[in-house]
Design an enzyme around this catalytic site. Structure first.
Site, PDB file in Angstrom:
ATOM      1  N   HIS A   1      37.666  37.011  38.989  1.00  0.00           N
ATOM      2  CA  HIS A   1      39.085  36.886  39.361  1.00  0.00           C
ATOM      3  C   HIS A   1      39.876  36.102  38.328  1.00  0.00           C
ATOM      4  O   HIS A   1      41.072  36.326  38.168  1.00  0.00           O
ATOM      5  CB  HIS A   1      39.211  36.314  40.758  1.00  0.00           C
ATOM      6  CG  HIS A   1      38.810  37.309  41.796  1.00  0.00           C
ATOM      7  ND1 HIS A   1      37.566  37.326  42.366  1.00  0.00           N
ATOM      8  CD2 HIS A   1      39.465  38.392  42.287  1.00  0.00           C
ATOM      9  CE1 HIS A   1      37.477  38.345  43.195  1.00  0.00           C
ATOM     10  NE2 HIS A   1      38.620  39.013  43.169  1.00  0.00           N
TER      11      HIS A   1
ATOM     12  N   CYS B   1      41.810  50.931  44.460  1.00  0.00           N
ATOM     13  CA  CYS B   1      42.536  49.829  43.823  1.00  0.00           C
ATOM     14  C   CYS B   1      41.645  48.938  42.962  1.00  0.00           C
ATOM     15  O   CYS B   1      42.086  47.900  42.506  1.00  0.00           O
ATOM     16  CB  CYS B   1      43.268  48.994  44.865  1.00  0.00           C
ATOM     17  SG  CYS B   1      42.165  48.223  46.045  1.00  0.00           S
TER      18      CYS B   1
END
Ligand code: PEP
Ligand code: MG
Length: 767
Positions: free
Chosen positions: A380, A690
């Protein structure tokens, strides 16, 4: 993306070391010829081959030319030429496929090149050097005795070739005056090689992370009750003021009244009744411990002052921050040097590990690049760096020990290179590259404009945008996204210092909805835990956080947090009259969807509006086996291929030690995606994808071939993927699907996709 199918862990040390040493040697070499010579010597000597050679394609003639060798006749360099397809080396180049054989002379494509003196060699290994989807050469190894190349060595050589080709590319670019004829000289003190995970180039001085605790949000602390916290604040303020007064008196004696007056300004600020009132309000109303209330109250004041243009007012903001540091110290927080205070201008932030929370707080105006010792493509922190537009190179072995605070670094986030103390010629080359990158973006725009009148060649494709930070919403609009397919709300939470209230969340979501493009806005509920730890959330010592209390599990373990978020979303959607859809991450059980649905229905009833659609993310393989139970509970479906790949392949997406195992092009992932698409289509569903692969032209092509028609990608990828949709022949997709699904390894899948992309839209290989 690493294209190997597996690497034996036991060999990793040897190969990684080889790679690092090759990088160092290439950095120190003066010309391309020298760089290639040291590379082939290193590979042959370290791995025990009799021959290692590099053939490069001569773009004008279309031939492969022997460019460097260890073990063949040196006079053959520049002389031995072959057409793609000619001999084993040509065969490797033509097919873009590695070839390893223990009896080269028995291979039907074997051809003897007398100039090399290679008749003595029995075994042959060749790996294509593929750069941006094009074969630019071949790395070969040979042995005199018959040698059966072990599988792990084959894969390791492929991995090595991927890195070597990048190194060669850099060297070639740095020696533009004819192949290998540049002036000798050391272009950099050292070259570090890692994984480029956020594109672009940054040049600046190193600031090692270790942000001054007095300038960062304080660590979480239990609330001791409003009276006690207010009393702690008062004691700390008095202690800090006394200390400042003593310091001012000392300064006055040594440097005069004017100098002491500066210190006394801080003392006055400490005693400012307005500040006291703000702190008290936060303690009483929000139950914040004193240090948090102090931190935030000053942040509020600073924000007010920063809005004012005058330099004098901004200086005042700095005074408030300094006064706050005094207060925080008096409250027991120890200080330290501030990484981001190092020097003027942009800094290259260096850290062993960068957490998503730290990344979310970075200021792109100050941080020109990020380099870390650990990390991966889909961690992330890397996703956030891309959101912020900060170039990043991660997974650099020994980084912390190799680089000094204040050292100048040039960071190439496209290729994963970090030049230490780069020479002016490198800087100049990278400036030219920036222009080339802008030109590549221009090519995509021009192609798209030319093809727009004919319309898309694949019908019914919807392109949405993934956003994490608010400024990306504007970018999503500019790039023409048809809506937001994934709003990662956890990054907003990561930027807070305490749980945001419903009111604060409503304000944030409303701003986001106002800035979003026309169309649906899929808002994902807080996806925290795992690597995204919120500093103010209860800490859990989890042995395996990625399999632990993360995502919807974490959210539902904090019912008030879940309720507040859902309430805020319902309110913001109602006020803005927006097409908000609520997405639940990492679903593994039906009750999780039911629990969120209940919250949604309660909040909607209280607001007097119909409930928003509720969606499920497919990220855990277990979902595939319980679709008949889960689908009736979800209004829509979104595929998170980043996590799906991680869980399907049992590979931690954040762990660079196993990154060779992580690939969305793994046949298992593609087959799962294929099966899922067919199953969902049979149910009348139109899922969106996604994960990061949807924004990579190769990944998008794979998804189109598998039948997916809604892709959600980072804003900057919208145009290239749109262009792909205008170039790819829909009628060719079923055959491509069959080919992709038949490919046995990730490397084979990528080769199939690369070929298809080269035919349909070659310019996208550079996009
Ligand atoms: C995914 O897992 O593919 C996804 C989109 O979610 P994230 O990357 O935020 O985990
Ligand atoms: Mg995910």
């Amino acid at each position: 993306m690493v294209t190997s199918d597996t690497v034996a862990p036991g060999e990793e040390g040897l190969y990684l070391r080889l790679l690092r040493d090759a990088a160092d040697a290439v950095a120190g070499a003066g010309t391309l010829d020298e760089a290639l010579a040291v590379t082939v010597d290193l590979v042959a000597e370290r791995l025990g081959f009799d021959v290692c050679s590099v053939y490069l394609s001569d773009e004008r003639a279309g031939d492969l030319v022997l460019a460097a060798t260890h073990g063949l006749r040196r006079e053959a360099i520049g002389q031995v030429r072959m057409r793609p397809g000619e001999g084993l080396t040509g065969h490797v180049a033509e097919g873009e496929q590695a070839l390893f054989t223990s009896r080269a002379d028995e291979h039907p494509r074997f051809k003897f090149f007398p100039e090399t003196g290679e008749e003595r060699f029995r075994s042959f290994g060749g790996v294509p050097l593929v750069r941006r989807g094009r074969c630019v050469g071949v790395l070969t190894v040979q042995t005199v005795r018959e040698y059966r190349f072990p599988a792990n060595e084959v894969v390791a050589l492929q991995t090595l070739a991927g890195q070597v080709v990048s190194l060669i590319d850099v060297k070639r670019r740095l020696a533009p005056a004819g192949a290998g004829r540049a002036a000798p000289g050391t272009p950099a003190r050292g070259l570090l090689v890692g994984l480029g995970t956020s594109p672009g180039v940054g040049l600046g001085r190193v600031a090692a992370l270790g942000v001054d605790p007095l300038r960062a949000p304080p660590p979480p602390r239990a609330f001791a009750g409003a009276d006690e916290e207010v009393a702690r604040f008062a004691r700390a303020r008095d202690a800090a003021a006394r200390e400042l007064e003593a310091f001012a008196a000392q300064i006055e004696g040594e440097h005069g009244a004017a100098a002491a007056a500066i210190i006394r300004v801080h003392e006055e600020l400490l005693r400012d009744p307005a500040l006291e009132e703000r702190v008290r309000a936060r303690v009483v109303e929000r139950q914040e411990p004193a240090e948090h209330a102090v931190y935030q109250a000053v942040e509020e004041v600073v924000e007010l002052l920063s809005g004012a243009g005058a330099a004098k007012v901004r200086e005042k903001a700095d005074d408030f921050r300094d006064a706050r540091a005094q207060l925080l110290r008096a409250l027991g927080i120890a200080g330290g040097p501030t990484a981001l205070d190092a020097g003027d201008g942009g800094v290259v932030l260096l850290a062993e590990v960068l957490t998503p929370a730290q990344t979310a707080h970075l200021d792109p105006a100050r941080v020109v690049a990020i380099v870390t010792q650990h990390g991966s493509e889909t961690s992330h922190a890397s996703i956030l760096a891309r959101s912020l537009g900060i170039p990043a190179v991660v997974a650099i072995p020994d980084l912390v020990a190799s680089v000094a605070q204040g050292e100048r670094l040039l960071v190439d986030g496209d290729n994963g290179f970090v030049f230490q103390d780069p020479a002016p010629q490198i800087e100049a080359e990278y400036c030219r590259r920036g222009e080339a990158a802008r030109a590549a973006a221009g090519v995509v725009a021009a192609e798209l404009a030319a093809r727009a009148p004919a319309g898309p060649r694949v019908a019914g494709v919807e392109l949405l945008a993934n956003v994490g930070l608010p400024h990306e919403l504007g970018a999503a609009r500019e790039h023409g996204a048809a809506g937001i397919g994934l709003l990662r709300t956890e990054f907003f939470f990561l930027q807070q210092h305490a749980w945001p209230t419903v009111k604060e969340q409503v304000a944030f979501y409303r701003r986001a909805l106002q800035a979003a493009p026309q169309g649906p806005v899929v808002v994902r509920l807080l996806d925290a835990g795992g690597d995204k730890t919120l500093p103010y959330a209860p800490a859990h010592d989890e042995p395996n956080p990625i399999l632990g209390l993360r995502s919807v599990r974490f959210l539902l373990s904090q019912p008030e947090v879940a309720r507040a978020q859902v309430e805020a979303l319902v309110e913001a959607a109602a006020v803005e009259q927006a097409d908000v859809r609520v997405l639940v991450p990492l679903v593994t059980a039906g009750w999780e969807l039911r629990a969120v649905r209940e919250l949604l229905e309660e909040a909607s009833a209280a607001r007097g509006v119909p409930p928003r659609p509720l969606g499920m993310m497919v990220e855990a393989p277990s979902v595939l086996y319980q679709l008949e139970h889960l689908l009736p509970l979800a209004d829509f479906v979104s595929l998170g291929t980043n996590d799906l790949t991680q869980y399907l392949l049992a590979v931690d997406r954040d762990n660079e030690l196993v990154r060779q195992y992580y690939s969305p092009y793994h046949p298992a992932v593609l087959r799962a995606l294929d099966w899922l698409q067919a199953r969902l289509a049979a149910d009348g569903r139109r899922p969106s994808v996604c994960g990061e692969m949807a924004g990579d032209p190769l990944g998008a092509l794979a998804l189109l071939a598998l039948g997916y028609r809604t892709l959600s990608v980072r804003p900057r990828a919208v145009q290239p993927v749109r262009c792909l949709v205008h170039c790819v022949d829909e009628a060719a997709l079923p055959a491509l699907r069959a080919e992709v699904l038949a490919a046995p390894t990730p490397a084979d899948v990528e080769r199939v996709l690369r070929r298809a992309l080269r035919q349909a839209a070659p310019f996208l290989l550079d996009a």
